[in-house]
Design a protein around this motif. Sequence first.
Motif, PDB file in Angstrom:
ATOM      1  N   ASN A 190      29.085  68.614  59.781  1.00 34.55           N
ATOM      2  CA  ASN A 190      29.550  69.067  60.311  1.00 34.55           C
ATOM      3  C   ASN A 190      29.547  70.626  60.406  1.00 34.55           C
ATOM      4  O   ASN A 190      29.842  70.914  61.199  1.00 34.55           O
ATOM      5  CB  ASN A 190      31.049  67.993  59.709  1.00 34.55           C
ATOM      6  CG  ASN A 190      31.527  66.983  60.070  1.00 34.55           C
ATOM      7  OD1 ASN A 190      31.430  66.426  61.378  1.00 34.55           O
ATOM      8  ND2 ASN A 190      32.108  65.732  59.312  1.00 34.55           N
ATOM      9  N   GLU A 191      29.795  71.252  59.787  1.00 36.98           N
ATOM     10  CA  GLU A 191      30.142  72.402  59.439  1.00 36.98           C
ATOM     11  C   GLU A 191      28.492  73.002  59.869  1.00 36.98           C
ATOM     12  O   GLU A 191      28.881  73.882  60.697  1.00 36.98           O
ATOM     13  CB  GLU A 191      29.171  72.892  57.523  1.00 36.98           C
ATOM     14  CG  GLU A 191      30.716  72.728  56.633  1.00 36.98           C
ATOM     15  CD  GLU A 191      30.966  71.181  56.116  1.00 36.98           C
ATOM     16  OE1 GLU A 191      31.773  70.629  56.326  1.00 36.98           O
ATOM     17  OE2 GLU A 191      29.489  70.578  56.766  1.00 36.98           O
ATOM     18  N   SER A 225      36.672  75.415  64.708  1.00 39.86           N
ATOM     19  CA  SER A 225      36.814  74.488  63.159  1.00 39.86           C
ATOM     20  C   SER A 225      36.122  72.803  63.043  1.00 39.86           C
ATOM     21  O   SER A 225      36.261  72.025  63.859  1.00 39.86           O
ATOM     22  CB  SER A 225      37.967  74.818  62.891  1.00 39.86           C
ATOM     23  OG  SER A 225      38.560  73.394  62.797  1.00 39.86           O
ATOM     24  N   VAL A 226      35.768  72.881  61.928  1.00 32.41           N
ATOM     25  CA  VAL A 226      35.507  71.179  61.673  1.00 32.41           C
ATOM     26  C   VAL A 226      36.600  70.184  62.701  1.00 32.41           C
ATOM     27  O   VAL A 226      36.317  69.181  62.956  1.00 32.41           O
ATOM     28  CB  VAL A 226      34.494  70.841  60.535  1.00 32.41           C
ATOM     29  CG1 VAL A 226      34.726  69.441  60.045  1.00 32.41           C
ATOM     30  CG2 VAL A 226      32.687  72.099  60.424  1.00 32.41           C
ATOM     31  N   THR A 227      37.694  69.913  62.010  1.00 33.10           N
ATOM     32  CA  THR A 227      39.021  69.542  62.593  1.00 33.10           C
ATOM     33  C   THR A 227      38.979  69.479  63.448  1.00 33.10           C
ATOM     34  O   THR A 227      38.871  67.923  64.597  1.00 33.10           O
ATOM     35  CB  THR A 227      39.712  69.751  61.882  1.00 33.10           C
ATOM     36  OG1 THR A 227      39.390  70.370  60.256  1.00 33.10           O
ATOM     37  CG2 THR A 227      40.987  69.206  61.762  1.00 33.10           C
ATOM     38  N   TYR A 228      38.844  70.932  64.538  1.00 35.24           N
ATOM     39  CA  TYR A 228      38.876  70.642  65.832  1.00 35.24           C
ATOM     40  C   TYR A 228      38.016  69.871  66.551  1.00 35.24           C
ATOM     41  O   TYR A 228      38.626  68.933  67.556  1.00 35.24           O
ATOM     42  CB  TYR A 228      39.109  72.221  66.196  1.00 35.24           C
ATOM     43  CG  TYR A 228      39.519  72.440  67.403  1.00 35.24           C
ATOM     44  CD1 TYR A 228      41.124  71.740  68.089  1.00 35.24           C
ATOM     45  CD2 TYR A 228      38.555  73.190  68.813  1.00 35.24           C
ATOM     46  CE1 TYR A 228      41.369  71.994  69.192  1.00 35.24           C
ATOM     47  CE2 TYR A 228      38.907  73.037  70.308  1.00 35.24           C
ATOM     48  CZ  TYR A 228      40.575  72.792  70.169  1.00 35.24           C
ATOM     49  OH  TYR A 228      41.232  72.737  71.584  1.00 35.24           O
ATOM     50  N   GLN A 229      37.122  70.633  66.491  1.00 33.19           N
ATOM     51  CA  GLN A 229      36.240  70.395  67.233  1.00 33.19           C
ATOM     52  C   GLN A 229      35.880  68.650  67.282  1.00 33.19           C
ATOM     53  O   GLN A 229      35.650  67.622  67.982  1.00 33.19           O
ATOM     54  CB  GLN A 229      34.366  71.109  66.910  1.00 33.19           C
ATOM     55  CG  GLN A 229      33.881  70.288  65.791  1.00 33.19           C
ATOM     56  CD  GLN A 229      32.248  70.706  65.037  1.00 33.19           C
ATOM     57  OE1 GLN A 229      32.235  71.644  65.603  1.00 33.19           O
ATOM     58  NE2 GLN A 229      31.446  70.562  63.994  1.00 33.19           N
ATOM     59  N   ASN A 230      35.817  67.943  65.936  1.00 26.45           N
ATOM     60  CA  ASN A 230      35.481  66.735  65.584  1.00 26.45           C
ATOM     61  C   ASN A 230      37.128  66.271  66.493  1.00 26.45           C
ATOM     62  O   ASN A 230      36.928  64.592  66.595  1.00 26.45           O
ATOM     63  CB  ASN A 230      36.126  66.514  63.970  1.00 26.45           C
ATOM     64  CG  ASN A 230      34.856  66.358  63.377  1.00 26.45           C
ATOM     65  OD1 ASN A 230      33.752  67.438  64.193  1.00 26.45           O
ATOM     66  ND2 ASN A 230      34.135  66.337  62.040  1.00 26.45           N
ATOM     67  N   ARG A 231      38.145  66.421  66.322  1.00 22.56           N
ATOM     68  CA  ARG A 231      39.212  66.323  67.122  1.00 22.56           C
ATOM     69  C   ARG A 231      38.688  65.983  68.677  1.00 22.56           C
ATOM     70  O   ARG A 231      39.216  64.470  69.543  1.00 22.56           O
ATOM     71  CB  ARG A 231      40.711  66.475  67.516  1.00 22.56           C
ATOM     72  CG  ARG A 231      41.698  65.872  67.923  1.00 22.56           C
ATOM     73  CD  ARG A 231      43.279  66.336  66.862  1.00 22.56           C
ATOM     74  NE  ARG A 231      43.323  68.240  67.667  1.00 22.56           N
ATOM     75  CZ  ARG A 231      43.647  68.746  66.652  1.00 22.56           C
ATOM     76  NH1 ARG A 231      42.965  68.353  65.153  1.00 22.56           N
ATOM     77  NH2 ARG A 231      43.358  70.121  67.219  1.00 22.56           N
ATOM     78  N   LYS A 245      35.787  63.287  69.561  1.00 29.25           N
ATOM     79  CA  LYS A 245      36.504  61.959  69.107  1.00 29.25           C
ATOM     80  C   LYS A 245      37.217  61.654  70.407  1.00 29.25           C
ATOM     81  O   LYS A 245      36.951  60.039  70.787  1.00 29.25           O
ATOM     82  CB  LYS A 245      37.052  61.669  67.839  1.00 29.25           C
ATOM     83  CG  LYS A 245      37.510  59.812  67.832  1.00 29.25           C
ATOM     84  CD  LYS A 245      37.770  59.908  65.960  1.00 29.25           C
ATOM     85  CE  LYS A 245      38.021  59.053  65.869  1.00 29.25           C
ATOM     86  NZ  LYS A 245      38.386  58.170  64.875  1.00 29.25           N
ATOM     87  N   THR A 260      32.553  60.613  65.937  1.00 31.75           N
ATOM     88  CA  THR A 260      33.250  61.534  65.933  1.00 31.75           C
ATOM     89  C   THR A 260      31.013  62.494  65.706  1.00 31.75           C
ATOM     90  O   THR A 260      30.644  61.329  66.020  1.00 31.75           O
ATOM     91  CB  THR A 260      32.939  61.644  64.269  1.00 31.75           C
ATOM     92  OG1 THR A 260      31.969  60.850  63.119  1.00 31.75           O
ATOM     93  CG2 THR A 260      34.598  61.404  63.914  1.00 31.75           C
TER      94      THR A 260
END
Length: 267
Positions: free
Chosen positions: A183-184, A193-199, A202, A208
């Motif tokens: 993810n990084e 950010s990992v959180t935003y890109q994954n959201r 998805k 993911t």
Amino acid sequence: MRIAFNKPVETMPLYCDSVGYDWNQPPIHRLNGYYAYHWLQTQSGSGVITIDHQSISLEPQQGILLRPRVAHEYHPTGGSPWKVSFLTFNGTLCRSLADFLKLGDYLVINQVSPELTTFIPEVLNEFNNSHSIALLDQSVQIYKFIMLLKQNNLLNNHRYQDSAITTPILKYIANHYAEPISNEKLAKVTSYSVTYQNRVFKRLYTMTPLEYLTDYRMRKAKELLLTNPTLEIREVAAKVGFHNPSHFIDQFKKFYRTTPSHFRKFI
């Protein structure tokens, strides 16, 4: 079908000037523009609208909102009739709502939402009344229409912004799936950010980025097993990014309910 209305005697925040659906649109030339706000949407066929020497194509599920008194002309293109829906409206709230929409002389919607597409057919009969209660209902419905335009525009902008995240991820996975990917590492590619890109990813792909990576590797493994019968399983595993053959076999079995060796036997 087309319905035209007289201007209400009483001052209204929003009121309908005319509304139509499944209208066979002829060529129009308005040197001084139209006196009300004008929404025009293509149902089938196609047309071109010209504003200030700029031509804008209106294909199915595309529409345009024009400010009053903006000079324009439009005509059908192609061999088939240009079927449109339209809504013209005015009222004391229009100027502030136009500012809310960030409306210049016009606003083009390149992908009209289903809610906007069905709006005019659904309200057509409701608008075909002139008593005071019906005029208030008209005002409410036109306000709803303007909110749908705003929502549609925001969603289209989000789709464009989302592609700035998803497209680099998809390209990176396609080019580097045989390498270790985290993810990084993907966050460095997207600059989010990992959180935003994954959201975001998805929401568009229902998985993911790392789940997509595993799915992509499994498809590539299946392709290698089909096209390279002499490759050993450990070689296939390495070529699709698995340095542990046992882990590769477990993942393959999870996806296809059989081991790579059994899959190859039944080709």
